[in-house]
Design a protein around this motif. Structure first.
Motif, PDB file in Angstrom:
ATOM      1  N   GLN A  96       0.989   7.055  -3.748  1.00 35.18           N
ATOM      2  CA  GLN A  96      -0.360   6.530  -4.048  1.00 35.18           C
ATOM      3  C   GLN A  96      -0.949   7.197  -5.295  1.00 35.18           C
ATOM      4  O   GLN A  96      -2.060   6.868  -5.705  1.00 35.18           O
ATOM      5  CB  GLN A  96      -1.288   6.771  -2.857  1.00 35.18           C
ATOM      6  CG  GLN A  96      -0.942   5.916  -1.640  1.00 35.18           C
ATOM      7  CD  GLN A  96      -1.669   6.402  -0.398  1.00 35.18           C
ATOM      8  OE1 GLN A  96      -1.119   7.172   0.383  1.00 35.18           O
ATOM      9  NE2 GLN A  96      -2.891   5.967  -0.217  1.00 35.18           N
ATOM     10  N   VAL A  97      -0.208   8.153  -5.837  1.00 32.72           N
ATOM     11  CA  VAL A  97      -0.669   8.839  -7.050  1.00 32.72           C
ATOM     12  C   VAL A  97       0.022   8.195  -8.247  1.00 32.72           C
ATOM     13  O   VAL A  97       1.232   8.310  -8.411  1.00 32.72           O
ATOM     14  CB  VAL A  97      -0.334  10.350  -6.980  1.00 32.72           C
ATOM     15  CG1 VAL A  97      -0.580  11.030  -8.323  1.00 32.72           C
ATOM     16  CG2 VAL A  97      -1.155  11.009  -5.883  1.00 32.72           C
ATOM     17  N   ILE A  98      -0.756   7.507  -9.077  1.00 31.84           N
ATOM     18  CA  ILE A  98      -0.212   6.834 -10.256  1.00 31.84           C
ATOM     19  C   ILE A  98      -0.594   7.671 -11.465  1.00 31.84           C
ATOM     20  O   ILE A  98      -1.774   7.964 -11.673  1.00 31.84           O
ATOM     21  CB  ILE A  98      -0.862   5.423 -10.434  1.00 31.84           C
ATOM     22  CG1 ILE A  98      -0.927   4.646  -9.106  1.00 31.84           C
ATOM     23  CG2 ILE A  98      -0.185   4.648 -11.552  1.00 31.84           C
ATOM     24  CD1 ILE A  98       0.366   4.215  -8.547  1.00 31.84           C
ATOM     25  N   TRP A  99       0.398   8.028 -12.270  1.00 37.33           N
ATOM     26  CA  TRP A  99       0.084   8.771 -13.502  1.00 37.33           C
ATOM     27  C   TRP A  99      -0.556   7.840 -14.514  1.00 37.33           C
ATOM     28  O   TRP A  99      -0.072   6.723 -14.728  1.00 37.33           O
ATOM     29  CB  TRP A  99       1.352   9.361 -14.129  1.00 37.33           C
ATOM     30  CG  TRP A  99       2.005  10.438 -13.346  1.00 37.33           C
ATOM     31  CD1 TRP A  99       3.251  10.393 -12.785  1.00 37.33           C
ATOM     32  CD2 TRP A  99       1.478  11.741 -13.039  1.00 37.33           C
ATOM     33  NE1 TRP A  99       3.531  11.573 -12.147  1.00 37.33           N
ATOM     34  CE2 TRP A  99       2.452  12.412 -12.286  1.00 37.33           C
ATOM     35  CE3 TRP A  99       0.283  12.391 -13.317  1.00 37.33           C
ATOM     36  CZ2 TRP A  99       2.275  13.706 -11.815  1.00 37.33           C
ATOM     37  CZ3 TRP A  99       0.091  13.681 -12.850  1.00 37.33           C
ATOM     38  CH2 TRP A  99       1.078  14.328 -12.108  1.00 37.33           C
ATOM     39  N   THR A 100      -1.613   8.323 -15.134  1.00 34.89           N
ATOM     40  CA  THR A 100      -2.245   7.579 -16.223  1.00 34.89           C
ATOM     41  C   THR A 100      -2.517   8.578 -17.351  1.00 34.89           C
ATOM     42  O   THR A 100      -2.287   9.782 -17.181  1.00 34.89           O
ATOM     43  CB  THR A 100      -3.599   6.961 -15.801  1.00 34.89           C
ATOM     44  OG1 THR A 100      -4.548   8.016 -15.597  1.00 34.89           O
ATOM     45  CG2 THR A 100      -3.470   6.122 -14.534  1.00 34.89           C
TER      46      THR A 100
END
Ligand code: PLP
Length: 415
Positions: A96-100
């Motif tokens: 659920q952790v998306i790198w941006t």
């Protein structure tokens, strides 16, 4: 008889923390640096600088598809970093952790992907007058494309979200309430639990902009109750160009990709392409591998800090600031939120904020001046901008004293 509380917060050694940040040990314009621009970006501890340098010295390779040792190491560290951020944010799953590249990119991702696939003419997105431009403009762009409407939630003269007004705006048209956790311009800590409760009463989603909260106290996305949480690594002692979008799994699963390219695909063909699952669906292209590793090092560093004591320390800095501010004739604090993070915005009668900022800089004191990317808020308060001092874990009472010596000097010279 006075009964002493059993649990007192341990004294926080900001001087010791300060020594972990090499940049702070310098003179600026002939004075020891007082860095009070932490809301814009925080400084980096040695361990973060080392983690990035070591990655480039020893492990640099592209991630995920390589069969060679360096690629394996880089992939391992990169995915470990995702785990670290998941733990830091209280995410049930690392996927659920998306790198941006930061908060701005994360909000744009949600606005485009969720917004374009969901919003219809007549739907509403509520944002508050307290928002940073990056939590306004992406919604305006998607509204222009979909026929939805962006409606501002009123704020009080004290710089707090007007909860009654928010309740009055909520109806079935509202699909998203996007607000910050802490206002970068005034330091207002928003009542997230109440905002989430109100939004959920009409089944609206809540996006929480945590750019200014994560560095000040531990956050837990599950207990906050929001649907999306966004943050920037560089405001959390990590490198620039890093950030996270956290989202509820079923929402992220349902959202279409935002950017297309390598990394985010399952199989590319003509005429159709299928996509990867979470989190890679939203991570097209070579990611900021060193940045993710550096951000994980920052999170690890914070793990060694008593964050409750750090928050108390920052509160004490703000309390002293407000005491000293009350002694300066013609100094007007902008915003008087009942619950504020370590941010102090002010105006000095008869002076322009940028003149005050430049005079402070001559004394080695770094503050920010201007509209703080919150022009609607400045319009609402009827001011062009402010001088803003923002505190972090490495600031000391000596820094506060120096700030007020500088302010008094500015007053003598300009006012
Ligand atoms: N939201 C808030 C509350 C901020 O303070 C900032 C930056 O100051 C942003 C969003 C944008 O962050 P970034 O420029 O790192 O994307």
């Amino acid at each position: 008889m006075t009964v002493r509380p059993m649990h007192t917060v341990a004294a926080f050694d900001a001087e010791r923390v300060r020594r972990d940040f090499p940049i702070l040990a310098q003179q600026v314009n002939g004075h020891p640096l007082v860095y009070l621009d932490n809301a814009a970006t925080t400084q980096k501890p040695e361990c973060v600088i080392e983690a990035i340098a070591n990655y480039y010295r020893r492990d640099n390779a592209n991630v995920h598809r390589g069969v060679h040792t360096l690629s394996d190491r880089a992939t391992h560290s990169f995915e470990q970093a995702r785990h670290a951020l998941a733990g830091f944010l209280g995410s049930p799953r690392p996927e659920q952790v998306i790198w941006t590249s930061g908060t701005t990119a994360a909000i744009n991702l949600v606005a485009y992907s969720w917004g374009h696939s969901t919003l219809k003419p007549g739907d509403r997105v509520l944002v508050s007058w307290l928002e940073h431009h990056s939590n306004i403009v992406p919604w305006q762009l998607v509204a222009a494309a979909t026929g939805a409407e962006v409606v501002p939630i009123p704020v009080t003269d004290d710089g707090e979200i007007d909860l009654e007004a928010l309740a009055g705006l909520l109806d079935a048209r509202v699909k998203m309430v996007a607000v910050n956790h802490v206002s970068n311009a005034l330091g207002t800590v928003n009542p997230v639990a109440e905002i989430v409760r109100l939004a959920k009463s009409v089944d609206a989603l809540v996006l929480l902009d945590g750019a200014q909260s994560v560095a000040h106290w531990p956050v837990d996305v599950t207990s906050l109750g929001c649907d999306f949480f966004v943050m920037s690594g560089h405001k959390l002692f990590g490198p620039t160009g890093t950030g996270v979008l956290w989202g509820r799994e079923h929402l992220l699963e349902a959202m279409p990709p935002f950017l297309g390219g390598g990394e985010m695909i399952d199989r590319v063909g003509f005429p159709t392409t299928t996509f990867s699952g979470l989190p890679f669906k939203f991570e097209a292209g070579t990611p900021n591998i060193a940045g993710a590793i550096g951000l994980a090092a920052a999170v690890d560093y914070l793990g060694g800090i008593d964050r409750r004591a750090a928050a108390e320390h920052e509160a004490a800095l703000l309390a002293r600031t407000l005491e000293l501010a009350a002694e300066v004739d013609g100094l007007r604090r902008i915003g008087r939120p009942a619950h504020a993070a370590g941010i102090f915005s002010f105006l000095l009668e008869g002076t322009h904020p940028s003149d005050v900022g430049m005079l402070l800089d001559q004394q080695g004191i770094a503050v920010r001046t201007g509209h703080h990317c919150a022009q609607p808020l400045m319009d609402r308060l009827g001011i062009p901008g402010t001088v803003r001092a923002s505190y972090s874990i490495y600031n000391t009472q000596e820094d506060v004293t120096r700030l007020f010596e500088g302010i008094r000097k500015a007053k003598r010279l300009f006012a």
